[in-house]
Scaffold this active site. Structure first.
Site, PDB file in Angstrom:
ATOM      1  N   LYS A 106       0.852  -1.200   0.000  1.00 51.69           N
ATOM      2  CA  LYS A 106       0.000   0.000   0.000  1.00 51.69           C
ATOM      3  C   LYS A 106       0.878   1.238   0.000  1.00 51.69           C
ATOM      4  O   LYS A 106       1.981   1.214   0.554  1.00 51.69           O
ATOM      5  CB  LYS A 106      -0.873   0.024   1.258  1.00 51.69           C
ATOM      6  CG  LYS A 106      -2.100   0.895   1.113  1.00 51.69           C
ATOM      7  CD  LYS A 106      -3.138   0.162   0.311  1.00 51.69           C
ATOM      8  CE  LYS A 106      -4.504   0.754   0.372  1.00 51.69           C
ATOM      9  NZ  LYS A 106      -5.506  -0.230  -0.046  1.00 51.69           N
ATOM     10  N   GLY A 220     -18.168   7.889  -2.749  1.00 52.82           N
ATOM     11  CA  GLY A 220     -17.072   7.933  -3.731  1.00 52.82           C
ATOM     12  C   GLY A 220     -17.283   6.800  -4.725  1.00 52.82           C
ATOM     13  O   GLY A 220     -18.406   6.331  -4.944  1.00 52.82           O
ATOM     14  N   ASN A 221     -16.198   6.328  -5.302  1.00 53.94           N
ATOM     15  CA  ASN A 221     -16.299   5.280  -6.328  1.00 53.94           C
ATOM     16  C   ASN A 221     -17.000   4.036  -5.777  1.00 53.94           C
ATOM     17  O   ASN A 221     -17.975   3.549  -6.364  1.00 53.94           O
ATOM     18  CB  ASN A 221     -14.888   4.949  -6.841  1.00 53.94           C
ATOM     19  CG  ASN A 221     -14.903   3.782  -7.806  1.00 53.94           C
ATOM     20  OD1 ASN A 221     -14.879   2.631  -7.400  1.00 53.94           O
ATOM     21  ND2 ASN A 221     -14.986   4.075  -9.091  1.00 53.94           N
ATOM     22  N   ALA A 222     -16.524   3.532  -4.629  1.00 54.83           N
ATOM     23  CA  ALA A 222     -17.088   2.278  -4.107  1.00 54.83           C
ATOM     24  C   ALA A 222     -18.530   2.474  -3.647  1.00 54.83           C
ATOM     25  O   ALA A 222     -19.422   1.693  -3.999  1.00 54.83           O
ATOM     26  CB  ALA A 222     -16.219   1.764  -2.963  1.00 54.83           C
ATOM     27  N   GLY A 223     -18.788   3.525  -2.866  1.00 51.53           N
ATOM     28  CA  GLY A 223     -20.117   3.729  -2.292  1.00 51.53           C
ATOM     29  C   GLY A 223     -21.183   4.005  -3.342  1.00 51.53           C
ATOM     30  O   GLY A 223     -22.287   3.457  -3.291  1.00 51.53           O
TER      31      GLY A 223
HETATM   32  N1  GLU Z   1      -7.271  -0.014  -3.430  1.00 49.85           N
HETATM   33  C1  GLU Z   1      -8.085  -1.185  -3.636  1.00 49.85           C
HETATM   34  C2  GLU Z   1      -8.119  -2.069  -2.402  1.00 49.85           C
HETATM   35  O1  GLU Z   1      -7.887  -1.627  -1.309  1.00 49.85           O
HETATM   36  C3  GLU Z   1      -7.653  -1.934  -4.881  1.00 49.85           C
HETATM   37  C4  GLU Z   1      -6.270  -2.472  -4.823  1.00 49.85           C
HETATM   38  C5  GLU Z   1      -5.783  -2.993  -6.151  1.00 49.85           C
HETATM   39  O2  GLU Z   1      -6.553  -3.068  -7.082  1.00 49.85           O
HETATM   40  O3  GLU Z   1      -4.601  -3.323  -6.196  1.00 49.85           O
HETATM   41  O4  GLU Z   1      -8.447  -3.214  -2.478  1.00 49.85           O
END
Ligand code: GLU
Length: 428
Positions: A106, A220-223
């Site tokens: 991350k 946002g995108n997910a919600g």
């Molecule tokens: N940021 C997203 C997560 O937390 C996607 C991570 C990714 O696609 O590598 O799962």
């Protein structure tokens, strides 16, 4: 109750619990408690007014026993190294739980993208890769969008990485625009995966999704896609949504696409004309069937958990529930779909994007959706089986599945013996 809300300490405590349950070898446990590697960087960015601002950035590689590290990059005002460490560890568990050949990583930069222009964001994205690019790569560590980063940021980062290498390297990032090797179906993948998991959870709980009400925290995108797809795919009634400016409640049902348009035009859903205003705290405690926290960490705590009325909590965000709240919800028999199962759709389709980049292929939306559904459903049932085997809650069960897979990879690769201490074998 005095809860610790340090996200890294929370993920460590969750791991400790499962290490106990699995009787994990102490050395494996000790390695998994900490990231393998992390890079801290200072990023000087020329701002539009001519001044130079120095931002703090991180990339944490938690574990790569099962494959290259994989995970998003956040541009987040309150970013801390411990939050990034926690999220990197969660990626290790997420990729293992859905059985992808990836580890966990991350990244984060402490900045407020809402106060920055596109040109400033581009310079920040590029300098991040100039500094961190040395530990990235399609076979090393692959980045993706996360909180306040998007496909455009991924395009800049891919371009900068490709300039460093001297040739186009689309496999270094996923969640890219289609024009530079993005995959169809990546944009709504996180939410689509959550909706597949909710469908399984409804079936398991004998609930008919088309009779269920849903509240979504975060737009946002997910919600926003979680609200749209739970209505369009499952027939659920979306009765409340919110964002950082507040929420809107409409017991007769709200129109998720109209709310998205309203947010794009005005910046928030809070004053959407179709319902009445509520706060984020009120939204969490509504009498709905399905609660979908899709914003940030630590919003369901020991303080408000006793008042949560939802039958299913679908954690579309990372880390929305604290450990003490988890225990309270488990006792109340709330069906928890833990974050690294519920939101794994994003990284599942990232893997499909990476495969397309590595092979030069192009897949259809249908091919992507079938593979996504298959992996989420399989991981959901692996989790349920582990929950009944270990007689434990769904989060601990999901950890048990994931940690077992990662530990097995570390063992067979010989990390604790021949690799770490050449000349020693397992008996010594
Ligand atoms: N940021 C997203 C997560 O937390 C996607 C991570 C990714 O696609 O590598 O799962």
């Amino acid at each position: 109750m005095n809860e610790t809300l340090n996200p890294f300490e929370i993920t460590q405590a969750q791991l400790d619990k499962v290490a106990d349950l699995l009787k994990l070898e102490p050395a494996i446990h000790a390695m998994l408690r900490q990231p393998m590697r992390e890079l801290h960087v200072s990023l000087p960015v020329r701002m539009d007014d001519g001044s130079v601002k120095v931002f703090k950035g991180f990339r944490v590689q938690h574990n790569d026993a099962r494959g290259p590290c994989k995970g998003g990059i956040r541009f987040y005002p309150g970013e801390t190294i411990d939050a990034v460490r926690a999220l990197a560890a969660l990626m290790t568990w997420k990729t293992a739980l859905v059985d992808l050949p990836f580890g966990g990583g991350k990244g984060g930069v402490a900045c407020n993208p809402k106060e920055m222009s596109d040109t400033e964001l581009e310079r920040l994205s590029r300098i991040y890769v100039q500094e961190v690019g040395r530990i990235l790569g399609p076979e090393r560590d692959i980045v993706a969008p996360d909180v306040y980063t998007n496909a455009q940021v991924m395009a800049w980062m891919t371009d900068e990485y490709s300039r460093q290498r001297g040739y186009f390297v689309p496999g270094v990032a996923t969640g890219k625009p289609l024009a530079v090797g993005g995959s169809v179906g990546r944009e709504d993948a996180t939410a689509r995966g959550s909706v597949y998991a909710v469908r399984e959870a409804c079936e398991h709980s004998n609930l008919n999704p088309s009779e269920c009400t849903v509240a979504v925290q975060g737009y946002g995108n997910a919600g926003s896609f979680a609200a749209i797809l739970s209505k369009e795919m499952l027939g659920c009634k979306v009765v409340a949504v919110s964002d950082s400016a507040g929420g809107v409640y409409g017991p007769e049902g709200l129109d998720p696409r109209a709310m998205l348009k309203h947010k794009q035009e005005t910046g928030t859903v809070a004053d959407f004309p179709g319902g009445t205003r509520i706060t984020n705290e009120e939204l969490l405690e509504l009498g709905v069937d399905i609660l979908c926290p899709a914003a940030i960490e630590n919003v369901i705590t020991a303080e408000n958990a006793p008042r949560i009325k939802a039958k299913i909590v679908a954690e579309t965000a990372n880390g929305p529930t604290t450990p003490d709240a988890d225990e309270i919800l488990f006792k109340k028999r709330v069906f928890m779909i833990p974050d690294f199962l519920c939101n794994a759709g994003g990284v599942i389709v990232s893997h499909l994007e990476w495969l397309q980049n590595m092979s030069g292929d192009r897949w259809t939306a249908e091919q992507v959706q079938v593979k996504l559904q298959h992996r989420i459903t399989e991981a959901f049932h692996d989790t349920l089986r582990a929950a009944s085997l270990h007689e434990t809650d769904n989060r601990t069960a999901a950890y048990a599945v994931a940690v077992t897979r990662v530990a097995e990879a570390m063992k067979v690769r010989g990390w604790l013996y021949s690799y770490m201490c050449p000349g020693l074998d397992a008996k010594e």
